[in-house]
Design a protein around this motif. Structure first.
Motif, PDB file in Angstrom:
ATOM      1  N   GLU A  40       0.829  -1.212   0.000  1.00 47.00           N
ATOM      2  CA  GLU A  40       0.000   0.000   0.000  1.00 47.00           C
ATOM      3  C   GLU A  40       0.856   1.252   0.000  1.00 47.00           C
ATOM      4  N   GLU A  41       1.940   1.223   0.768  1.00 51.81           N
ATOM      5  CA  GLU A  41       2.829   2.380   0.830  1.00 51.81           C
ATOM      6  C   GLU A  41       3.474   2.637  -0.535  1.00 51.81           C
ATOM      7  N   LYS A  42       3.876   1.568  -1.201  1.00 55.78           N
ATOM      8  CA  LYS A  42       4.466   1.703  -2.537  1.00 55.78           C
ATOM      9  C   LYS A  42       3.484   2.344  -3.503  1.00 55.78           C
ATOM     10  N   GLU A  43       2.239   1.894  -3.414  1.00 56.77           N
ATOM     11  CA  GLU A  43       1.204   2.444  -4.291  1.00 56.77           C
ATOM     12  C   GLU A  43       1.019   3.937  -4.049  1.00 56.77           C
ATOM     13  N   ALA A  44       0.989   4.343  -2.779  1.00 55.69           N
ATOM     14  CA  ALA A  44       0.819   5.756  -2.432  1.00 55.69           C
ATOM     15  C   ALA A  44       2.017   6.576  -2.914  1.00 55.69           C
ATOM     16  N   ILE A  45       3.208   6.022  -2.763  1.00 60.45           N
ATOM     17  CA  ILE A  45       4.418   6.719  -3.213  1.00 60.45           C
ATOM     18  C   ILE A  45       4.408   6.865  -4.732  1.00 60.45           C
ATOM     19  N   GLN A  46       3.994   5.807  -5.439  1.00 57.58           N
ATOM     20  CA  GLN A  46       3.939   5.874  -6.897  1.00 57.58           C
ATOM     21  C   GLN A  46       2.959   6.946  -7.371  1.00 57.58           C
ATOM     22  N   GLU A  47       1.818   7.041  -6.695  1.00 58.75           N
ATOM     23  CA  GLU A  47       0.833   8.066  -7.055  1.00 58.75           C
ATOM     24  C   GLU A  47       1.387   9.467  -6.811  1.00 58.75           C
ATOM     25  N   LYS A  48       2.046   9.626  -5.679  1.00 52.48           N
ATOM     26  CA  LYS A  48       2.624  10.933  -5.350  1.00 52.48           C
ATOM     27  C   LYS A  48       3.735  11.284  -6.337  1.00 52.48           C
ATOM     28  N   ASN A  49       4.545  10.302  -6.700  1.00 50.58           N
ATOM     29  CA  ASN A  49       5.608  10.552  -7.670  1.00 50.58           C
ATOM     30  C   ASN A  49       5.047  10.924  -9.035  1.00 50.58           C
ATOM     31  N   LYS A  50       3.924  10.328  -9.393  1.00 51.99           N
ATOM     32  CA  LYS A  50       3.276  10.687 -10.659  1.00 51.99           C
ATOM     33  C   LYS A  50       2.880  12.163 -10.637  1.00 51.99           C
ATOM     34  N   ARG A  51       2.323  12.604  -9.514  1.00 53.31           N
ATOM     35  CA  ARG A  51       1.949  14.023  -9.384  1.00 53.31           C
ATOM     36  C   ARG A  51       3.193  14.913  -9.399  1.00 53.31           C
ATOM     37  N   ARG A  52       4.272  14.442  -8.780  1.00 50.83           N
ATOM     38  CA  ARG A  52       5.520  15.211  -8.793  1.00 50.83           C
ATOM     39  C   ARG A  52       6.032  15.375 -10.221  1.00 50.83           C
ATOM     40  N   GLU A  53       5.995  14.297 -10.992  1.00 54.45           N
ATOM     41  CA  GLU A  53       6.455  14.366 -12.378  1.00 54.45           C
ATOM     42  C   GLU A  53       5.604  15.337 -13.196  1.00 54.45           C
ATOM     43  N   GLU A  54       4.307  15.327 -12.957  1.00 54.23           N
ATOM     44  CA  GLU A  54       3.421  16.277 -13.640  1.00 54.23           C
ATOM     45  C   GLU A  54       3.747  17.707 -13.233  1.00 54.23           C
ATOM     46  N   SER A  55       4.036  17.912 -11.961  1.00 56.37           N
ATOM     47  CA  SER A  55       4.393  19.240 -11.470  1.00 56.37           C
ATOM     48  C   SER A  55       5.694  19.725 -12.087  1.00 56.37           C
ATOM     49  N   ILE A  56       6.666  18.818 -12.185  1.00 56.05           N
ATOM     50  CA  ILE A  56       7.954  19.181 -12.788  1.00 56.05           C
ATOM     51  C   ILE A  56       7.745  19.635 -14.226  1.00 56.05           C
ATOM     52  N   GLU A  57       6.946  18.892 -14.966  1.00 52.76           N
ATOM     53  CA  GLU A  57       6.679  19.265 -16.359  1.00 52.76           C
ATOM     54  C   GLU A  57       6.000  20.635 -16.432  1.00 52.76           C
ATOM     55  N   ALA A  58       5.021  20.869 -15.573  1.00 54.62           N
ATOM     56  CA  ALA A  58       4.312  22.146 -15.567  1.00 54.62           C
ATOM     57  C   ALA A  58       5.253  23.296 -15.193  1.00 54.62           C
ATOM     58  N   MET A  59       6.113  23.065 -14.217  1.00 48.53           N
ATOM     59  CA  MET A  59       7.056  24.121 -13.810  1.00 48.53           C
ATOM     60  C   MET A  59       8.058  24.412 -14.923  1.00 48.53           C
ATOM     61  N   ARG A  60       8.504  23.382 -15.621  1.00 46.71           N
ATOM     62  CA  ARG A  60       9.443  23.597 -16.734  1.00 46.71           C
ATOM     63  C   ARG A  60       8.783  24.401 -17.848  1.00 46.71           C
ATOM     64  N   ASN A  61       7.515  24.133 -18.113  1.00 47.50           N
ATOM     65  CA  ASN A  61       6.785  24.926 -19.114  1.00 47.50           C
ATOM     66  C   ASN A  61       6.650  26.378 -18.648  1.00 47.50           C
ATOM     67  N   GLU A  62       6.407  26.558 -17.361  1.00 52.57           N
ATOM     68  CA  GLU A  62       6.285  27.912 -16.824  1.00 52.57           C
ATOM     69  C   GLU A  62       7.629  28.640 -16.894  1.00 52.57           C
ATOM     70  N   ILE A  63       8.723  27.930 -16.678  1.00 52.78           N
ATOM     71  CA  ILE A  63      10.053  28.542 -16.801  1.00 52.78           C
ATOM     72  C   ILE A  63      10.243  29.062 -18.220  1.00 52.78           C
ATOM     73  N   LYS A  64       9.863  28.251 -19.209  1.00 52.37           N
ATOM     74  CA  LYS A  64       9.982  28.673 -20.609  1.00 52.37           C
ATOM     75  C   LYS A  64       9.140  29.909 -20.872  1.00 52.37           C
ATOM     76  N   ASP A  65       7.909  29.930 -20.354  1.00 48.50           N
ATOM     77  CA  ASP A  65       7.029  31.084 -20.541  1.00 48.50           C
ATOM     78  C   ASP A  65       7.608  32.334 -19.887  1.00 48.50           C
ATOM     79  N   GLU A  66       8.122  32.187 -18.670  1.00 43.66           N
ATOM     80  CA  GLU A  66       8.707  33.322 -17.961  1.00 43.66           C
ATOM     81  C   GLU A  66       9.934  33.845 -18.703  1.00 43.66           C
ATOM     82  N   TYR A  67      10.755  32.933 -19.186  1.00 45.54           N
ATOM     83  CA  TYR A  67      11.947  33.331 -19.924  1.00 45.54           C
ATOM     84  C   TYR A  67      11.553  34.135 -21.163  1.00 45.54           C
TER      85      TYR A  67
END
Length: 77
Positions: free
Chosen positions: A44-71
């Motif tokens: 169960e803990e692995k499953e929760a970590i995997q879900e959280k990591n998926k959200r982290r990866e989505e956040s990283i992608e969104a932040m990288r897009n925002e960096i490009k926009d800001e630049y």
């Protein structure tokens, strides 16, 4: 009764790219730490970590897009 200043602060975007880069780096570090933690986690803990990591990866992608926009905004592109 004192009067409060209701003016909003001006939008200072000059350091947004640097702040976003730091946020990406922090999120990547959290993602890597979670991968290490997952080695010792139960099912169960692995499953929760995997879900959280998926959200982290989505956040990283969104932040990288925002960096490009800001630049682009800062450099008039």
């Amino acid at each position: 009764m004192s009067q409060h200043n209701t003016q909003s602060n001006p939008d200072n975007r000059g350091d947004n790219v640097e702040k976003l880069k730091n946020m990406v780096q922090d999120t990547i570090q959290n993602l890597e730490a979670a991968h290490e933690t997952m080695k010792f986690a139960s099912g169960e803990e692995k499953e929760a970590i995997q879900e959280k990591n998926k959200r982290r990866e989505e956040s990283i992608e969104a932040m990288r897009n925002e960096i490009k926009d800001e630049y682009r905004h800062q450099h008039g592109e």
